[in-house]
Write an enzyme that holds these catalytic residues in place. Structure first.
Site, short mmCIF file in Angstrom:
data_model
loop_
_atom_site.label_atom_id
_atom_site.label_comp_id
_atom_site.label_asym_id
_atom_site.label_seq_id
_atom_site.Cartn_x
_atom_site.Cartn_y
_atom_site.Cartn_z
N LYS A 89 50.61 -67.91 -86.90
CA LYS A 89 49.50 -68.85 -86.87
C LYS A 89 48.54 -68.82 -87.94
O LYS A 89 47.90 -69.57 -88.50
CB LYS A 89 48.70 -68.58 -85.25
CG LYS A 89 49.39 -69.39 -84.15
CD LYS A 89 48.68 -69.03 -82.81
CE LYS A 89 49.40 -69.32 -82.02
NZ LYS A 89 48.87 -69.00 -80.53
N ARG B 251 61.02 -61.96 -81.61
CA ARG B 251 60.49 -63.34 -81.91
C ARG B 251 61.49 -63.98 -83.17
O ARG B 251 62.16 -63.16 -83.92
CB ARG B 251 59.36 -63.46 -82.51
CG ARG B 251 59.01 -62.55 -83.51
CD ARG B 251 57.64 -62.78 -84.10
NE ARG B 251 56.66 -63.55 -83.41
CZ ARG B 251 55.39 -63.27 -82.93
NH1 ARG B 251 55.10 -61.75 -83.03
NH2 ARG B 251 55.01 -63.96 -82.22
N GLU C 235 48.79 -69.30 -75.64
CA GLU C 235 47.41 -69.25 -75.85
C GLU C 235 47.12 -70.66 -76.62
O GLU C 235 47.47 -70.90 -77.68
CB GLU C 235 46.82 -68.08 -76.80
CG GLU C 235 45.44 -68.02 -76.85
CD GLU C 235 44.88 -67.01 -77.74
OE1 GLU C 235 45.39 -66.57 -78.43
OE2 GLU C 235 43.59 -66.77 -77.61
#
Length: 560
Positions: free
Chosen positions: A272, A262, A37
RNA sequence: UCGGGGAUCGUCUAACGGCAGGACAGGGGACUUUGGAUCCUCUAAUCGUGGUUCGAAUCCACGUCCCCGAGCCA
């Protein structure tokens, strides 16, 4: 490959793919994708995903797509798209001519949404966001049907078209899939497919005021592109039934979604949100700050894509939540740089040495090896004179046990130079050592003694009149604690920031590095790997310390 | 509490009913014109309790602990 352990690497995802090939599920095809994204910069966790997806495509002779998941114009920006493209390319992943955007499929997605409405599988809901939440129920209690759930196909179609036409304000309505408000999987409780957002999209501009949600866009985008294995992270495991439901309801080609854990790393943060905060609050200098685990930060620091690839192969792929020791990353970086970095001599904390029996004004150019790991890197000449800089920590007035370096009366070798012996110590008024007076043995030019005598240590040096003055940025771990969240209650992860994660020093470097281009990689012998920073000017080079060399002496010292 | 995942050396990861292996980290040693690199070597693990089996990390049962999920984020 330096050894055998990474050559026959496999993992549960490749096992699944092997099985699919065996059974012919996708006709033997393998086609993966990396779907970022564009709402932030890529970090090393994304590198794991890119390497995995691209690596699989390559290993199986398949294809790899880069596709932006650009379904939320309120958070996404062109700046991020550009940066991500640059970073993925830097990693070495090749999407050939397959750079796609979920927004490429907006019209198709819209048509499919109408299909679902016609099939009675989707409806326009007038509930507000708060009401939707209320109707959804909880983890343990079922939800209730929306009062708008049973609208006619005609009414739904009409309303949905008017949503698209921009007749309604943001948040006033949504298109929802009609699944099961009592499902124990909350994702199946009539998930939202479209929301009204009068926002300008980086790619579609103002063409749309309704935007598909992740769930509605992702699987269909995979389907359109003919993806076989849609690899994502663990938190999407609960979404898989929905991913499959949409594809099944539409009756279109269905890829297989596979989830993996992850990457987490010790002594840093990866989300983020946190990265953004470090940048915005000025705890670091920007997204490409070499202390950050962002790809831009790592690149600026001097880490290569090859080191990252080696790292991602070594950590493996599994479904366990795990936190990899950053020491493994550092090991991979050293391993890589050892093979490619040119060796030079630089002094970070200078102490002057005068060779009392060396002719004043004389300069000898001594041959030095550029990279002992790579003979093709050749040799260079370094100037040797009467006055030299050595590393302050390479001298001890009273040498502790096991300390092999210079001390009064002791002889050491100057790398590629001569044996020298310390004969006197010059101190200032406060008793600080400011200079060493040494003698050199002219018979030992090049570093060996004709009489066969040995020295215990070889130290690096730089000729005072030839030394280049440069800036060295010494980076350390960003956080003091392995787990930044390890704080007394009421504390913040920011409390664990390492106040000394950056130390700027003026250093002296041998003249051969003059004019080195940003990005050039060096090993300052006996110290660390360094990378020339873009902040460098023709007058003054700036070096980023990528990673220190292993330091056996520090270890010995630490034990006492 | 409901649903979905997961638990193997300090860390990451193998094993597909048959000797618990590798890597990093840590210890010891060799070598060394980088106390680098390299090489050798040692330490160190199956979440618990039962069961099945000649044999269980693996299969079964019951527990325990951890992660994810109630965005019109992805």
């Amino acid at each position: 490959m330096t050894n055998g352990e990474t050559t026959s690497r496999t993992d549960f995802i490749r096992e699944i793919i092997d099985e699919d090939i065996r059974t012919g599920r996708f006709g033997g095809r393998v086609h993966t994708r990396f779907p970022p994204e564009p709402n932030g910069y890529l970090h090393i966790g994304h590198a794991k995903s890119v390497m995995l997806n691209y690596g699989i495509a390559k290993d199986y002779g398949g294809k790899f797509n880069l596709r932006f998941d650009d379904t939320n114009p309120t958070k996404e920006e062109q700046e991020y798209i550009d940066a991500i493209i640059e970073d993925v390319r830097w990693l070495g992943a090749d999407w050939e001519d397959r750079l796609f955007y979920a927004s490429d499929y907006f019209e198709q997605l819209y048509q499919w949404a109408e299909d679902l409405i016609r099939k009675g599988l989707a409806y326009v809901c007038d509930l507000s966001a708060d009401e939707v939440r209320e109707y959804r129920g909880t983890l343990t209690e079922p939800g209730r049907n929306s009062p708008y759930r049973d609208r006619s196909v005609e009414e739904n179609l009409d309303l949905f078209r008017r949503m698209r036409a921009g007749e309604f304000p943001d948040g006033s309505r949504t298109l929802r899939a009609k699944i099961d408000m009592a499902s124990p999987n909350l994702n199946l409780r009539d998930p939202v497919m479209y929301r009204i957002l009068h926002a300008e999209h980086p790619r579609t501009g103002n063409a749309w005021c309704i935007y598909p949600t992740y769930d509605w866009a992702h699987g269909q985008s995979d389907s359109i592109e003919g993806i076989t294995h849609s690899i994502c992270t663990l938190e999407f495991e609960d979404h898989r039934p929905l991913y499959e439901w949409f594809l099944q309801a539409l009756g279109i080609y269905a890829p297989r979604q596979i989830e993996f854990a992850r990457l987490n790393l010790t002594y840093t943060v990866m989300s983020k949100r946190r990265l953004l905060r470090l940048v915005n609050e000025g705890h670091v200098r920007g997204w490409d700050d070499p202390r950050l685990p962002t790809l831009r930060g790592l690149r600026r620091r001097g880490v290569t894509p090859e080191a990252l690839k080696d790292f991602t192969e070594r950590i493996g792929v599994a479904k366990n939540n795990s936190t990899v020791d950053i020491a493994l990353l550092e090991y991979c970086i050293r391993q890589d740089l050892n093979r490619r970095a040119l060796r030079v001599m630089g002094v970070l904390d200078p102490l002057k040495v005068t060779l009392v029996n060396y002719p004043e004004g004389q300069v000898e150019w001594l041959e030095a090896i550029n990279n002992p790991e790579d003979p093709s890197a050749g040799t260079r000449l370094v100037p040797f004179t009467r006055e030299l800089w050595i590393e302050r920590e390479d001298f001890r007035e009273v040498p502790p046990p096991k300390y092999y370096r210079l001390s009064p009366g002791r002889e050491v070798r100057l790398r590629y130079g001569y044996f020298i012996k310390c004969v006197d110590v010059v101190k200032d008024a406060d008793g600080n050592v400011v200079e060493l007076l040494c003698t050199y043995d002219p018979e030992t030019r090049g570093g060996s003694a004709p009489d066969g005598r040995k020295v215990k240590s070889t130290i690096h040096w730089v000729s005072v009149p030839h030394a280049l003055t440069a800036e060295a940025r010494l980076y350390d771990r960003l956080f003091l604690k392995e787990d930044p969240d390890d704080v007394p209650e009421g504390g913040s992860w920011l409390d664990n920031l390492n106040p000394n994660s950056l130390e700027v020093r003026t250093c002296y470097v041998e003249p051969s590095v003059a004019g080195a281009a940003p990005g050039s990689l060096y090993q300052f012998e006996r110290l660390a790997y360094f990378c020339v920073d873009p902040d460098s000017t023709p007058e003054r080079l700036v070096f980023n310390r990528t990673v220190a060399l292993k330091d056996e002496w520090a270890k010995i010292q630490g034990k006492t």
